[in-house]
Design a protein around this motif. Sequence first.
Motif, PDB file in Angstrom:
ATOM      1  N   GLN B 124       0.829  -1.202   0.000  1.00  0.00           N
ATOM      2  CA  GLN B 124       0.000   0.000   0.000  1.00  0.00           C
ATOM      3  C   GLN B 124       0.870   1.261   0.000  1.00  0.00           C
ATOM      4  N   ASP B 125       0.363   2.293  -0.640  1.00  0.00           N
ATOM      5  CA  ASP B 125       1.039   3.591  -0.718  1.00  0.00           C
ATOM      6  C   ASP B 125       2.447   3.475  -1.327  1.00  0.00           C
ATOM      7  N   LEU B 126       2.489   2.853  -2.488  1.00  0.00           N
ATOM      8  CA  LEU B 126       3.773   2.601  -3.171  1.00  0.00           C
ATOM      9  C   LEU B 126       4.562   3.884  -3.443  1.00  0.00           C
ATOM     10  N   ASP B 127       3.841   4.982  -3.697  1.00  0.00           N
ATOM     11  CA  ASP B 127       4.534   6.225  -4.051  1.00  0.00           C
ATOM     12  C   ASP B 127       5.324   6.826  -2.885  1.00  0.00           C
ATOM     13  N   HIS B 128       5.116   6.308  -1.674  1.00  0.00           N
ATOM     14  CA  HIS B 128       5.865   6.835  -0.523  1.00  0.00           C
ATOM     15  C   HIS B 128       6.697   5.757   0.162  1.00  0.00           C
ATOM     16  N   PRO B 235       8.959   1.727  -9.585  1.00  0.00           N
ATOM     17  CA  PRO B 235       8.968   2.424  -8.289  1.00  0.00           C
ATOM     18  C   PRO B 235       7.738   3.284  -8.011  1.00  0.00           C
ATOM     19  N   GLN B 236       6.902   3.525  -9.027  1.00  0.00           N
ATOM     20  CA  GLN B 236       5.715   4.350  -8.816  1.00  0.00           C
ATOM     21  C   GLN B 236       4.462   3.531  -9.095  1.00  0.00           C
ATOM     22  N   SER B 237       3.356   3.905  -8.419  1.00  0.00           N
ATOM     23  CA  SER B 237       2.127   3.108  -8.556  1.00  0.00           C
ATOM     24  C   SER B 237       1.541   3.178  -9.970  1.00  0.00           C
ATOM     25  N   LEU B 238       1.879   4.234 -10.721  1.00  0.00           N
ATOM     26  CA  LEU B 238       1.359   4.324 -12.095  1.00  0.00           C
ATOM     27  C   LEU B 238       2.189   3.505 -13.082  1.00  0.00           C
ATOM     28  N   ASN B 239       3.198   2.823 -12.569  1.00  0.00           N
ATOM     29  CA  ASN B 239       4.085   1.993 -13.398  1.00  0.00           C
ATOM     30  C   ASN B 239       4.698   2.865 -14.505  1.00  0.00           C
ATOM     31  N   LEU B 240       4.706   2.424 -15.754  1.00  0.00           N
ATOM     32  CA  LEU B 240       5.382   3.192 -16.812  1.00  0.00           C
ATOM     33  C   LEU B 240       4.615   4.455 -17.193  1.00  0.00           C
ATOM     34  N   LEU B 241       3.345   4.487 -16.848  1.00  0.00           N
ATOM     35  CA  LEU B 241       2.507   5.650 -17.154  1.00  0.00           C
ATOM     36  C   LEU B 241       3.040   6.890 -16.443  1.00  0.00           C
ATOM     37  N   TYR B 242       3.723   6.689 -15.330  1.00  0.00           N
ATOM     38  CA  TYR B 242       4.259   7.786 -14.522  1.00  0.00           C
ATOM     39  C   TYR B 242       5.225   8.655 -15.325  1.00  0.00           C
ATOM     40  N   THR B 332       1.333   0.713 -19.526  1.00  0.00           N
ATOM     41  CA  THR B 332       1.219   2.135 -19.855  1.00  0.00           C
ATOM     42  C   THR B 332      -0.236   2.602 -19.775  1.00  0.00           C
ATOM     43  N   VAL B 333      -1.071   1.772 -19.169  1.00  0.00           N
ATOM     44  CA  VAL B 333      -2.477   2.178 -18.959  1.00  0.00           C
ATOM     45  C   VAL B 333      -2.861   1.863 -17.512  1.00  0.00           C
ATOM     46  N   PHE B 334      -3.970   2.446 -17.042  1.00  0.00           N
ATOM     47  CA  PHE B 334      -4.483   2.090 -15.714  1.00  0.00           C
ATOM     48  C   PHE B 334      -5.010   0.659 -15.763  1.00  0.00           C
ATOM     49  N   SER B 335      -4.900  -0.060 -14.623  1.00  0.00           N
ATOM     50  CA  SER B 335      -5.331  -1.466 -14.644  1.00  0.00           C
ATOM     51  C   SER B 335      -6.806  -1.588 -14.995  1.00  0.00           C
ATOM     52  N   THR B 336      -7.614  -0.596 -14.599  1.00  0.00           N
ATOM     53  CA  THR B 336      -9.048  -0.689 -14.889  1.00  0.00           C
ATOM     54  C   THR B 336      -9.336  -0.519 -16.386  1.00  0.00           C
ATOM     55  N   SER B 337      -8.359   0.012 -17.140  1.00  0.00           N
ATOM     56  CA  SER B 337      -8.580   0.222 -18.581  1.00  0.00           C
ATOM     57  C   SER B 337      -8.743  -1.099 -19.333  1.00  0.00           C
ATOM     58  N   PHE B 338      -8.049  -2.153 -18.839  1.00  0.00           N
ATOM     59  CA  PHE B 338      -8.137  -3.439 -19.550  1.00  0.00           C
ATOM     60  C   PHE B 338      -9.587  -3.902 -19.629  1.00  0.00           C
ATOM     61  N   PHE B 339     -10.292  -3.765 -18.509  1.00  0.00           N
ATOM     62  CA  PHE B 339     -11.684  -4.217 -18.470  1.00  0.00           C
ATOM     63  C   PHE B 339     -12.625  -3.129 -18.991  1.00  0.00           C
ATOM     64  N   GLY B 340     -12.342  -1.879 -18.590  1.00  0.00           N
ATOM     65  CA  GLY B 340     -13.273  -0.792 -18.895  1.00  0.00           C
ATOM     66  C   GLY B 340     -13.190  -0.263 -20.310  1.00  0.00           C
ATOM     67  N   GLU B 341     -12.013  -0.328 -20.956  1.00  0.00           N
ATOM     68  CA  GLU B 341     -11.859   0.308 -22.271  1.00  0.00           C
ATOM     69  C   GLU B 341     -11.472  -0.652 -23.401  1.00  0.00           C
ATOM     70  N   PHE B 342     -10.589  -1.620 -23.074  1.00  0.00           N
ATOM     71  CA  PHE B 342     -10.016  -2.442 -24.153  1.00  0.00           C
ATOM     72  C   PHE B 342     -11.058  -3.294 -24.888  1.00  0.00           C
ATOM     73  N   GLY B 343     -12.093  -3.715 -24.198  1.00  0.00           N
ATOM     74  CA  GLY B 343     -13.094  -4.573 -24.825  1.00  0.00           C
ATOM     75  C   GLY B 343     -12.679  -6.033 -24.803  1.00  0.00           C
TER      76      GLY B 343
END
Lengths: 50, 505
Positions: B124-128, B235-242, B332-343
């Motif tokens: 939890q709280d990977l960014d810190h 090292p950041q919670s956004l992974n490569l998206l950061y 390079t995307v949010f994890s919810t994008s796989f289900f919510g956007e990718f189809g």
Amino acid sequence: MEEGISRGNEQSRWRRWGGYALGILIESATVIAISLAALLLMFLIKAIMT
Amino acid sequence: MIFRPSREDMKLIGWGIGRVILGIGIIMTVPLVVAVVSTEWNVVLDFLVGITACVTFWLVAENTCHVKKDLTWFHGLIVASAGWLFAMGFGAIPHFLSGHFKSYLDACFDLMSGYTTTGLYLLQDLDHVAYGTNMWRHLLSYAGGQGIIVIALTFLFAGTAGAFKIYASEGKEEKLLPNVIRTARAIWMISLTYLVVGSFFLWLGLMWGGMAPGRGFLHSVWLFMGAWSTGGFAPQSLNLLYYHSFIIEMITLGIFVIGSFNFALHYSVWTGRRTEVFKNIEVRSFAITSLIATFMLSIGFGKMGLYTSLTEFFRKGFYNLVSGHTTTGNSTVFSTSFFGEFGFIAMCAITIAMAIGASACSTGGGLKGLRMGIFTKSLWGDIRRLVSPESSVIMEKVHHVHDIWLDDALVKGTMLIIISYVVIYSVGGLLGTIYGYSPSVAFFDATSAGSNTGLSAGLTTPLMPALLKVYYIFEMWAGRLEFMSVFALFGMGIALVKGRRTGTR
């Protein structure tokens, strides 16, 4: 004679590391080739679907 | 009839596990040094406790379990499978003490995910997170990529004739050199060379993007370790998206694809057999399955009207697809994008790519390209046999460093492993569905865990049910060890209860 052996070892070390560098380049080129093929495929499908 | 392991067998296994745990303690000194340099004194204490526990266990094992006997296949299999479980328990100590985990089970989950280069996490709280703890996360993923047994072999099992047995029991059967200790060292030489080269380019890329040199250095090393080991930690919670950086994405893509190649392939190409990369069945299999999955992904994106520019298509689509295929999990995307956007179609493409996975004897997981090659060739052989005259003899071969002729035993062994993977993926998917998750999300995350990928469609969080956490730990462990050692451990459990008493093996 010792100097000759030392120079031989030095040359073989350079040759070995040169081989490693070439290996890295070949592996990188393989990744680029696969990526470009995928990019081309994406472009073709995109062109067909639009 | 099954024989019960003798007291001497148990001692030998305990001795081997003690050596593996000592290896874990030695690796903990690296994050300890980082914590000291960063003046993170709480983290220093966490690692001192962890190292003390590892060294104490090793001392007890060394003094109580040492026997003058060499390891057999049975011992090697048990040391590998049980060694990973013990390593998880001891490695989780500093993680749990860091205060970033809801429970010890969550810390164990992250440890197993790191060792097996999966990349799923419950921290939890990977960014810190402190530098020392972040170094530990990435280092255990990097070390796990080579295999924790390989580490132990490199430094702690020198002169042991049974070394090859524990090496092979970790899911690596290939010897780069005639001597297994030298093979383990060659694996390290390849990984360390790439560590220097890859981290350097990442460092340049990060500084080009405006990151300070010191922080950029640490991020470059961590990103390299996550990508090369196909672990996918960042090292950041956004992974490569950061990073929002095309350069960093392309460098990491190159690193994880090369990292997913077989160590025997690296060694061949580096030592003069340059054309091996074009002939090797695993590279060919990877290229073909990548293009088929790209085709599916493109159709899926086209139907959903996603990512209209080709660059975005490549960065958001191909990057995540190949990250899944190499079982990395950088995203390079949010994890919810796989289900919510990718189809559905695009999600299926990534799930299939994850299930197939990377190369054998690499840092990656999944069914492996070699097995896909053997399966496809044997199927082709059967088709040829059906349409050929009865008297004809048809043999198929695959090329992997050298030509391998396919016989029934090889195909049977390959199919057994493939079926085992399909079973653990399916059971995980069904379990998630029973808990009320959407089937596509449940199967996506279960396949990700079993193939040691690390992409998540949003199921893997600290709030997921404890039973699913335990099952995912099992999936990661069994998938990484490719089942044989796991079967042996279960067999030993049964033998201890029901086995017939006998002499030593």
